[in-house]
Write a protein that holds these residues in place. Structure first.
Motif, PDB file in Angstrom:
ATOM      1  N   LEU A  85       0.827  -1.208   0.000  1.00  0.00           N
ATOM      2  CA  LEU A  85       0.000   0.000   0.000  1.00  0.00           C
ATOM      3  C   LEU A  85       0.861   1.258   0.000  1.00  0.00           C
ATOM      4  O   LEU A  85       0.455   2.308   0.509  1.00  0.00           O
ATOM      5  CB  LEU A  85      -0.954   0.004   1.210  1.00  0.00           C
ATOM      6  CG  LEU A  85      -2.101  -0.994   1.141  1.00  0.00           C
ATOM      7  CD1 LEU A  85      -2.911  -0.977   2.440  1.00  0.00           C
ATOM      8  CD2 LEU A  85      -3.017  -0.703  -0.049  1.00  0.00           C
ATOM      9  N   VAL A  86       2.063   1.165  -0.568  1.00  0.00           N
ATOM     10  CA  VAL A  86       2.915   2.351  -0.706  1.00  0.00           C
ATOM     11  C   VAL A  86       2.298   3.259  -1.766  1.00  0.00           C
ATOM     12  O   VAL A  86       1.931   2.799  -2.848  1.00  0.00           O
ATOM     13  CB  VAL A  86       4.342   1.945  -1.114  1.00  0.00           C
ATOM     14  CG1 VAL A  86       5.217   3.176  -1.278  1.00  0.00           C
ATOM     15  CG2 VAL A  86       4.928   1.001  -0.081  1.00  0.00           C
ATOM     16  N   PRO A  87       2.141   4.554  -1.493  1.00  0.00           N
ATOM     17  CA  PRO A  87       1.530   5.462  -2.471  1.00  0.00           C
ATOM     18  C   PRO A  87       2.308   5.514  -3.784  1.00  0.00           C
ATOM     19  O   PRO A  87       3.493   5.160  -3.846  1.00  0.00           O
ATOM     20  CB  PRO A  87       1.557   6.832  -1.754  1.00  0.00           C
ATOM     21  CG  PRO A  87       1.641   6.495  -0.299  1.00  0.00           C
ATOM     22  CD  PRO A  87       2.431   5.231  -0.217  1.00  0.00           C
ATOM     23  N   ASP A  88       1.648   5.995  -4.827  1.00  0.00           N
ATOM     24  CA  ASP A  88       2.264   6.076  -6.147  1.00  0.00           C
ATOM     25  C   ASP A  88       3.481   7.005  -6.131  1.00  0.00           C
ATOM     26  O   ASP A  88       3.421   8.126  -5.617  1.00  0.00           O
ATOM     27  CB  ASP A  88       1.270   6.620  -7.177  1.00  0.00           C
ATOM     28  CG  ASP A  88       0.106   5.672  -7.409  1.00  0.00           C
ATOM     29  OD1 ASP A  88       0.131   4.573  -6.837  1.00  0.00           O
ATOM     30  OD2 ASP A  88      -0.818   6.039  -8.158  1.00  0.00           O
ATOM     31  N   ASN A  89       4.571   6.510  -6.695  1.00  0.00           N
ATOM     32  CA  ASN A  89       5.759   7.328  -6.974  1.00  0.00           C
ATOM     33  C   ASN A  89       6.290   8.076  -5.759  1.00  0.00           C
ATOM     34  O   ASN A  89       6.783   9.198  -5.874  1.00  0.00           O
ATOM     35  CB  ASN A  89       5.452   8.322  -8.101  1.00  0.00           C
ATOM     36  CG  ASN A  89       5.004   7.630  -9.376  1.00  0.00           C
ATOM     37  OD1 ASN A  89       5.568   6.614  -9.768  1.00  0.00           O
ATOM     38  ND2 ASN A  89       3.973   8.167 -10.013  1.00  0.00           N
TER      39      ASN A  89
END
Length: 438
Positions: free
Chosen positions: A182-186
């Protein structure tokens, strides 16, 4: 506009022919898209998408490829969708980590929600844009909700993840901690990813449940606490950390374990370097990780249909035979933990590990959970002082006071008393103190 620019902007013969073909085979269909915004639960990082009420129609042709799977926990028809539009749909191209457009399409009497994750293989002369993705799987449809009122009021996970998401500050440095997958985009370093291995959680003791009373109604659950000794295997992956930063972060976790007893280490963790490459820049990412086997004695609470999630819980029975007491965990708020297994080498050092000298005014001794060992009254003064479980020198009351500093010269032993917030010492009038703590 000149004739040359008009000719350049006008669709070519190929594009016009293809657009006519798309219109014919799709019968001039339109697909309705609903805008959603991202909502992340603060306790455990679970992601939900909340409808904004904004919708838009886009013209194009929608192709469906269905692949049926029979698995242990579900029988699913995975629907892969290809949406072909005669105009670029900028909403689907935009890189907006907090916003998503979801299309709705009826197939055999069932409404599919379609999210697109891929675009490409487009020829500008053709004037067609292709967007690809899968319909939202039934098991994940609960993550799309109609309003914020539909968000769950309690954490989703049952493991120790909330503890690691709260461990963001070491020294004067603060970095975000994200749940695995669930790491955010970019996102750019520095940051930390916490992964609790699902198949490695063990429980050597049977759970002890406490039923708090009758349900509000036959169809609603009430708040319930469960106390159980458990062990998690946790991998923390650190991006953008130097050697010194990695070791300081590990030292902070050891200090937190000693001073809170929220968990104990079952192994000797050490940072391990990893190799992540990108050939285009011929470089290595600053990446390392450490694996931790952790003993997590404590309470995991469940509640439903409650306007105010539990923040405090009463233990009426403890496995180590100690007397009942309240356990308060402000950092995780939903995973309340209580130590049952003090272990070497993380047992508190007798007398504390740090001494603060010449305390003559209200002082924040420690701005994190800790233990208070001894207050030495060097100058008795004319009035008694006080010690508070706090991180501020103002606003303290009897509600968060943990001790009195008598106006008599000599040492006062606090027996490694733990604090949940921090340690604040307020000398009495004319007092001079020395404080040992950890």
């Amino acid at each position: 506009m000149t004739l040359i620019s008009e000719a350049a902007s006008a669709p070519g013969q190929l594009a016009a022919s293809l657009a006519a073909g798309v219109a014919q085979i799709s019968d001039d269909q339109t697909v309705s898209f609903q805008q959603y915004t991202k909502s992340t639960l603060p306790i455990d990082g679970y992601v939900f998408w909340v409808a904004t009420g904004t919708s838009q129609q886009f013209s194009g042709s929608l192709h469906v490829l269905t692949d049926r799977h029979q698995e242990e926990d579900q029988t699913i028809a995975a629907n892969k969708m290809v949406f072909t539009a005669t105009e670029e749909v900028s909403q689907l191209n935009a890189i907006a980590p907090g916003t998503m457009w979801v299309g709705s399409w009826n197939v055999d009497g069932t409404t599919l929600q379609v999210a697109f994750s891929e675009t490409g293989a487009n020829y500008q002369q053709a004037g067609l844009w292709h967007y690809r993705g899968f319909a939202v799987y039934p098991a994940l449809s609960s993550q799309l909700v109609e309003s914020a009122a539909d968000l769950p009021p309690e954490p989703i996970v049952s493991n120790s993840l909330p503890i690691w998401l709260s461990q963001t500050t070491f020294g004067t440095t603060t970095v975000p901690v994200y749940p695995s997958y669930l790491v955010p985009d970019n996102v750019v370093p520095p940051y930390i990813v916490a992964h609790v291995e699902p198949d490695m959680t063990e429980a050597p003791s049977f759970p002890i449940a406490q039923w708090p009373g009758n349900p509000v109604s036959p169809n609603q659950l009430v708040q319930m606490s469960i106390s159980q000794l458990a062990k998690d295997n946790v991998r923390l992956t650190l991006y953008g950390f130097t050697n010194q930063m990695a070791w300081q972060y590990l030292a902070m976790l050891i200090d937190y374990s000693v001073n809170t007893d929220n968990f104990g280490f079952g192994n000797t963790p050490v940072p391990r370097d990893e190799k992540r490459t990108q050939v285009e820049i011929s470089a290595l990412a600053m990446k390392n990780h450490s694996d931790r086997r952790l003993v997590l004695p404590g309470s995991r609470r469940r509640h439903c249909a409650s306007p105010d999630p539990l923040r405090r819980i009463q233990f009426n029975h403890r496995l180590d035979g100690a007397s009942p007491h309240d356990v308060h965990c402000p950092s995780c708020a939903g995973f309340l933990l209580e130590s049952l297994m003090p272990q070497y080498p993380l047992a508190p050092v007798p007398g504390g590990t740090t001494t603060t000298l010449d305390v003559t005014a209200a002082t924040v001794i420690k701005n994190a959970p800790g233990r208070l060992f001894t207050v030495s009254v060097l100058v008795a003064g004319t009035a008694a002082g006080a010690v508070y479980d706090s991180v501020a020198t103002t606003g303290n009351t009897a509600a968060n006071q943990i001790g009195v500093i008598a106006d008599v010269a000599g040492p006062i032993n606090f027996n490694a008393m733990p604090t949940a917030a921090g340690i604040v010492v307020v000398p009495g009038t004319g007092q001079t103190l020395a404080v040992s703590w950890s």
